[in-house]
Structures are given as C-alpha cells and as structure tokens.
Write a protein that holds these residues in place. Sequence first.
Motif, short mmCIF file in Angstrom:
data_model
loop_
_atom_site.label_atom_id
_atom_site.label_comp_id
_atom_site.label_asym_id
_atom_site.label_seq_id
_atom_site.Cartn_x
_atom_site.Cartn_y
_atom_site.Cartn_z
N GLN A 1 29.53 30.94 24.13
CA GLN A 1 29.98 30.32 25.31
C GLN A 1 30.81 31.24 26.34
O GLN A 1 31.96 31.23 25.86
N PRO A 2 30.61 32.10 27.20
CA PRO A 2 31.28 32.88 27.97
C PRO A 2 32.28 31.98 28.68
O PRO A 2 31.85 30.98 29.13
N LEU A 3 33.62 32.28 28.73
CA LEU A 3 34.56 31.51 29.67
C LEU A 3 35.26 32.90 30.54
O LEU A 3 35.26 33.81 30.14
N HIS A 4 36.01 32.33 31.58
CA HIS A 4 36.57 33.21 32.44
C HIS A 4 37.87 32.44 32.74
O HIS A 4 37.79 31.44 33.29
N ALA A 5 38.98 33.29 32.81
CA ALA A 5 40.36 32.92 33.31
C ALA A 5 40.88 33.63 34.33
O ALA A 5 40.67 34.54 34.64
N PHE A 6 41.35 32.56 35.40
CA PHE A 6 41.60 33.17 36.80
C PHE A 6 43.09 32.79 36.81
O PHE A 6 43.72 31.71 36.44
N ASP A 7 43.65 33.79 37.61
CA ASP A 7 45.19 33.46 37.72
C ASP A 7 45.28 32.47 38.89
O ASP A 7 44.87 32.71 40.04
N ALA A 8 45.58 31.32 38.38
CA ALA A 8 45.74 29.96 39.35
C ALA A 8 46.48 30.32 40.82
O ALA A 8 46.00 29.89 41.75
N ASP A 9 47.54 30.99 40.71
CA ASP A 9 48.32 31.57 41.74
C ASP A 9 47.65 32.22 42.61
O ASP A 9 48.14 32.31 44.12
N GLN A 10 46.71 33.11 42.18
CA GLN A 10 45.81 33.98 43.10
C GLN A 10 44.46 33.38 43.88
O GLN A 10 43.91 33.95 44.59
N ILE A 11 44.42 31.83 43.61
CA ILE A 11 43.19 31.38 44.10
C ILE A 11 43.64 30.76 45.63
O ILE A 11 44.37 29.65 45.55
N SER A 12 43.32 31.25 46.53
CA SER A 12 43.58 31.05 47.76
C SER A 12 42.82 29.61 48.18
O SER A 12 41.72 29.32 48.16
N GLY A 13 43.79 28.73 48.80
CA GLY A 13 43.47 27.49 49.37
C GLY A 13 43.26 26.40 48.22
O GLY A 13 42.84 25.52 48.47
N ASN A 14 43.77 26.85 47.17
CA ASN A 14 43.54 25.93 45.85
C ASN A 14 42.27 25.23 45.70
O ASN A 14 42.08 24.20 45.39
N LYS A 15 41.21 26.24 45.85
CA LYS A 15 39.77 25.64 45.72
C LYS A 15 38.91 26.80 45.31
O LYS A 15 39.01 27.91 45.64
N ILE A 16 38.09 26.15 44.33
CA ILE A 16 36.99 27.32 43.80
C ILE A 16 35.42 26.97 44.36
O ILE A 16 34.94 25.59 44.36
N ILE A 17 34.79 27.73 44.85
CA ILE A 17 33.48 27.68 45.66
C ILE A 17 32.61 28.49 44.92
O ILE A 17 32.85 29.95 44.61
N VAL A 18 31.41 27.93 44.48
CA VAL A 18 30.53 28.45 43.74
C VAL A 18 29.14 28.78 44.65
O VAL A 18 28.58 27.99 45.01
N LYS A 19 29.03 30.16 45.01
CA LYS A 19 28.19 30.60 46.29
C LYS A 19 27.68 31.90 46.18
O LYS A 19 28.00 32.73 45.49
N LYS A 20 26.89 32.26 47.12
CA LYS A 20 26.29 33.73 47.42
C LYS A 20 26.97 34.06 48.59
O LYS A 20 27.15 33.48 49.64
N LEU A 21 27.46 35.28 48.54
CA LEU A 21 28.08 36.17 49.56
C LEU A 21 26.99 37.15 50.50
O LEU A 21 26.01 37.46 49.74
N SER A 22 27.16 37.16 51.57
CA SER A 22 26.12 38.06 52.46
C SER A 22 26.07 39.51 51.79
O SER A 22 27.03 39.98 51.16
N LYS A 23 25.15 40.18 52.05
CA LYS A 23 24.67 41.49 51.70
C LYS A 23 25.71 42.53 51.99
O LYS A 23 26.09 42.21 53.37
N ASP A 24 26.07 43.36 51.39
CA ASP A 24 27.19 44.60 51.67
C ASP A 24 28.52 44.05 51.72
O ASP A 24 29.45 44.85 52.16
N THR A 25 28.87 42.88 51.24
CA THR A 25 30.18 42.37 51.31
C THR A 25 30.81 43.46 50.22
O THR A 25 30.50 43.30 49.07
#
Length: 803
Positions: free
Chosen positions: A269-293
Amino acid sequence: MKISINRLQDFIRLDQSPEEIADLLTGSGLEVEGLELFESIKGGLEAVVIGEVLTCEKHPNADRLSITTVDIGNETVPIVCGAPNVAKGQKVVVAKEGSTLFPISGEPFEIKKAKIRGEVSQGMICAEDEIGIGESHAGIMVLDTDLPNGTPAAEYFKVVRDHVLEIGLTPNRADAASHLGVARDLKALLKRETCLPSVEEFKVDNTSRTIPVEIESAEDCPRYAGLTISNIKVEPSPEWLQNYLKALDLEPINNIVDITNFILHDLGQPLHAFDADQISGNKIIVKKLSKDTPFTTLDDKKRKLSGEELMICDEKGGLCIAGIFGGKGSGVSENTTSIFLESAYFSPDVIRKGSQFHGLKTDASFRFERGTDPNMPVYALKRAAILIKEIAGGEISSEISDFYPNPVSDFEIEVSYANIHRLIGKEISKEEIKTTLENLDIRYIGETEKNFTVSVKPYRVDVTREADVIEEILRIHGFDKVVLSENLNSDYLAEHPSKDLNKLQYKLSEVLSGLGYYEIITNSLTKPAYAEKSGFLNPKNNVEILNKLSEDLGVMRQTLLFSGLEVLAHNINRRQKDLKLFEFGTTYQKASEGYQEEKKLALFLTGDKAAESWLEPSKPVSFPDLYATVELICEKLGIDNSEVEITHDGPFDYGLKIKLGTKELGKVGLVSEKLCKLAEVKQEVLYAELSWDLLGKKAKGLKKYNEISKFPEVRRDLSLVIDKEVSFDQIKKTALKAGGRLLQRIGVFDVYQGEKIETGKKAYALSFYLQDKEQTLTDKIIDKTMNRLIQSFEKEAGAFIRK
C-alpha cells in the motif's frame, strides 16, 4: 522486486533454506531471478574479532610504528600497528590473518602474514573506516566492552545478515508486490498461517489538527483516507529500518519517508506524507487540473500537466501527482513538525496514463497502475501512524477521514469440477481443491456435486474468471506434478503458427550472404576413401550405392566437409583463394537399425579476410572470424543457451564443440593439414558443421528488433588473472549468473600471457555492459552488481582481480 527473507518471517514461519523458498516460489509462478546475501556491514566482519592489546612497544626500525601482542581468544599474535593511539590494555577490533576487509573507500583487501620493517605481523588492528562502519581514520577503535577476547566483531556490532529474493513479477500478479503478498503464496504452498501486525494500539490523541478532504473525481479515486500527526521530529531512521530498506536497494531518507516506504514494501500500500503546514487553506482536494498547468515535482523538474492525471491539491493548486510523484513544496523536510498522511486506492487507468505521460515510474505507480487492495488503506494508515509515533514521536491529531462511498465488492465466480480436471489434465481431489483455494483467501460460498462458487477478494485483480481460479489451483498443486501423456494435446487462446523451416533457412541464407558468404550446393555422393582415410569417420557407417556410377561416387556422405573442400580446391586452383562459403545439406550413415539422415549447415573460411588495399595490409582469416559467425547464427535464431568446450577430435587440429543443453549442436575449428591434402587443398581452412535439424527445432524465429532503451548503458572494465585451463565460456557463464538482468553483454578487449604474471596463468581484460530498461542505473546499483561479479569470479573461477 526484492523481498527480504528476514522480514518475510514476520508474516509466516519459515524453516526452509533461502534456496528452498526460492524454488517453492518459482514453482508457483513467482519466478525468483536472483538470491543475494545482504550484510549491514559489507563482508559481515568475517574473521574479525574482539582482541586485547597485551604489550605495546615502539618499532625498532620505524618511528611511527608500534609492535604489539594481541590476545584474540584462542591465541596471542604479534601485530605491527601504525595508529598513534594504540596502547597496552585496550580492547580493539582485530582482523585475523586470512580475513578480507571492505573499507568505506577503496577496494577490498586481504589480511596476510607479513614482515613490516623486519618485524612479523599476523593481523591488523582496525580503524572504523577500514571495516566499513564509519569515516574516521584518525586512529584505531578502542572499545568499551566486557566481551571475552575472540568474540566475533559481528556480534559486537550487531551485523544484520539477510537473504534477499529478486522476483521477476509478472504484470498480472500485482497482489504479490509486497512481503505480505509473497507470504500469502507461501501460506498456500506450506499450509501455514500468516499473521499481520496488530493495530489495536492505534488511538486518536486529539482532534486539534483536522484537515478536511474533498473528492471531486470519485471515479478516479474510489477511496481516500488520511489523518494528521503533529509534533513529530524528523531525523534519521533507526538502524533496523535503515537495514531493511538497504537490503531492498532503497536509500534511507528520514524516519517519516522511510516508514512510508516500509509500509509500501511490507503491505503493498503506497502512502504519501505532506508537510501539514504547507497545505494552503487547511484542506485537501482530489481533482484534475487544467491542461498545461505548471507543476514542479520532488526531483525539481518543472512539468506541464496533461489535464488527465489526478492531482492532490490544496486551495492554491497541486501538491502531488496522485499515486505517482510528490510536489516540491509540500514534501517532508527536516523542518517539518506536522504531517498529513495519505492512504488511497486510485483507479489503475488514471495512474497508468499519468505515469506514461510524464515518463515517471515509481514504486507507488508500479503498484497503483496494476491494482492495489481497496480494503488496505485504513489498516496501512493505522500501522504507519503507530510506527511514526514510536520512531518520530508526536501525536495523532485528527480522526481518520475515509472517503469510500462505493465499496469494491468481492468477485463471485462459478467453477466446474469437470473443467478443472480437463484444463489441468489430471484429477485433483475436491478436498485439495477446497483447501488450496481457502489458503489463498478464496472462499467457498456455494457447492453442488458438479460445481462450486467462490468469493475472491478484490486485491486479486487477476482472478476474475473460471480459468483464473483453475490456474490458482494448478500453480499451488504444482505444474511439475502433472504427468504429460504421450498423446498430449492442448487448447490455445491464441494462434501458434507452425515454424516454416524452409523460410527460416532462406532468411538465414540472406544473413550469411550479407556477411559475404557464398552458398554452394554439392553432391550427396562422395568417395569411400574419405571415410577410410579421414581418421574420424567410421567406414562401416558408409551408406553404399548398389548401382554406383563410379567408385568416386560410391557412397553417401557422412559429413559436408569433403564435398566443400573439393569446391575450395576447384576455386583455389583457379586463383580464387579468399573464400567464404556455406551449404545446407544432408548427411547419411548407417544406424543400429536402418539408416540415419541429418540436415547440416556447413561454413568454410579460407584465405584473407579482405582484398589487399593501400589502407591496410591483408590479414588471413582466423578462428574468431568463423566462431563469430556461428555466434551470430545462434543470436539471430534466438538461441542463447549454447555451451562450448575445447575439442581436438573430429577433423580439426584445434576447435570447439558447441552444445545446446545435453545435445551437440556442432563443431568449429581448423581443419587438419592431413585432411586438406586428402582433398588437394593447399592452404589453411576453417570449418564449422552445425546440426540444422537441432537449430531449426530450437529456433524462435529470426530475432526481431526491439525499441532502443531510453536509459543509458554503462560500461565497467575488470582485469582477471586466472588459470590457463579456465575458458572464457566459464567466465561468461559465471558473469551472466551473477550479473542478472542488468548485465547485457560481455566483451574481451585484451588477453595476456607472459612474464608479468605467474606461470600457468593468463589475464583477461573484460568489459561489462550494464543497463536497466526501466530506470537509470545509480552508482550504488552499478557498484553492487560489479562487487557481485568480482566475488563470483573469485569464488567460482579462482580469479585474482588486478587493480
């Protein structure tokens, strides 16, 4: 994929040897391609012991040396030491005579009895860099220990030894891409229970740092779990964790990242650790971003998104390419004090597309794009959180957020007993079938006299049909236990066109013509005198012609040699002396019952390689020229298991016999002068006669071109001094076995025999070409492979490596 046997034993009890475990797994479909010994200190400190300095005096002939006597348990030995801090009464590390040390930098060296400035020295008192445990060379190590003299240093330094299996995982076996997955197969093979580490001690300390999760692309992310851990301390991992990762060829980074890698290889099972202080808005959003971002990944590369990859984002933008690679700004660093830990199940399709678009192949993407266990994320998250608290401190500061609106159902498959017996080819008892499947976590949920229905957990992405269930039964029962009948027949899902030997012969003729050979067709009738005077053919095996036209054409040929020599003589007599010829022809001889026919391929070389030119003088053809052609033929036909041995029999003054397994493929060599004279040929002839029947049977068709690898090839050279009797073929076999899949080819660029090496020895200068088709080779992997080659040459060929 690498699997630690030490760690495997935490999941299942094993009393088999590493070799036996490797055979078991290979027989069940998890092919073990290599078995390596890992030692936390290279060489394992073999023949290195704890000693005590009994006396220490200045060397009479050298100001900076001391003469010591050291108690090493069963004896007291004199040792000349150059360390400034050596003194009487010290407990020290002693490399005994005959031991081999692997220093931090430089080549391994053996400790030998020596005279240093006239004084005998039988060992070495070691500094930490000399035994490979540190960088210091300021002086010898002085130990604070009560261990008795003679105690192995490996015991004092707690050297970890582990056997590591390298498994060539097939794409369908995503479930086995972990220690737990391999243990599941061993459970069925050995009929033993597996155990998972308990997560009962997991508890939420507080909810002071809750980070909400929003999923905008539920189709691409069916499950997403996460929690926050605060007040952690990022630092190097403990030794046990570092050794685990090093055994798997992974570089320890820090305790947080190392734990996520530990869980990945432990549970799949892969896991990923984020630095919580670097998460802007204190919220995680799982989505797709527009092309060429634009997005900068952890490797500091600026990339443009395709718009199709799934992203883990905060309110400002992307933090991570989901399931593939983290972002530069959100990763764990030495300044991190709080993390958000992610554990998810992503759609294999979206991960595969993103991985291919960005050319990123990671341990996480390898598993996600093949299919992970949708029921594992929360357990893995709890297990990782417990380890982080244990190793990095901190407190779990949020509940587990678990987005899983549509749980993935088990597969239900109906299986017929009749189809099991038909496809496997033997009858297996119902009791064994049921036990095997239940040991593989495949549950019976219904049964009749003729059929049964099973429930398969979704982590078995390769078991979705009746044939898949039958394959599971067979691989655990054992392919080798199915006796093949004389009238074997098989059903195939794909077409297998029969091999057209005429087309194969035509294509190979084109290859030989491209090399400058001319095809000849000669008479199958020949002189009886050839067999009588040859010395290697039996005249009694001649097949005589009843209505012979002449004595010169009185028997069928037993070899293609003499008819070819006659063609050479005809051309040489007409001043055509530089000849390269080949012939496909049949030979005939009497057998114990009736007659035996065999189709052969003959090659002839004589004269000069090329016409004389002002650019370079002419050179006569040589044995390597002909043998290179034979090797090319084998390579083109996809035959790579040829073995060779030196031969002086047959028609040759010298030559090689080539074998495929236990069968003789043919011979290559210099035709004896006596036989050349018999056919009136007055110059040297090189000849090869190969069994075309055997070549045709073993051929996989003419070799096709493969796509050139994106990853660079690396060359390393070694100079070996070996006994004259050791052939290059023996060296090649040893190298291919030790080098594994990374070793692409071996070359010889120099051979030396002379005054500079001892009598009875020869020196080979060899080049080794290493390449991984899936990633760029690191210096660590290259060095490890070369060290494995060196050790194999020393052990199996008795070679001395020249530095």
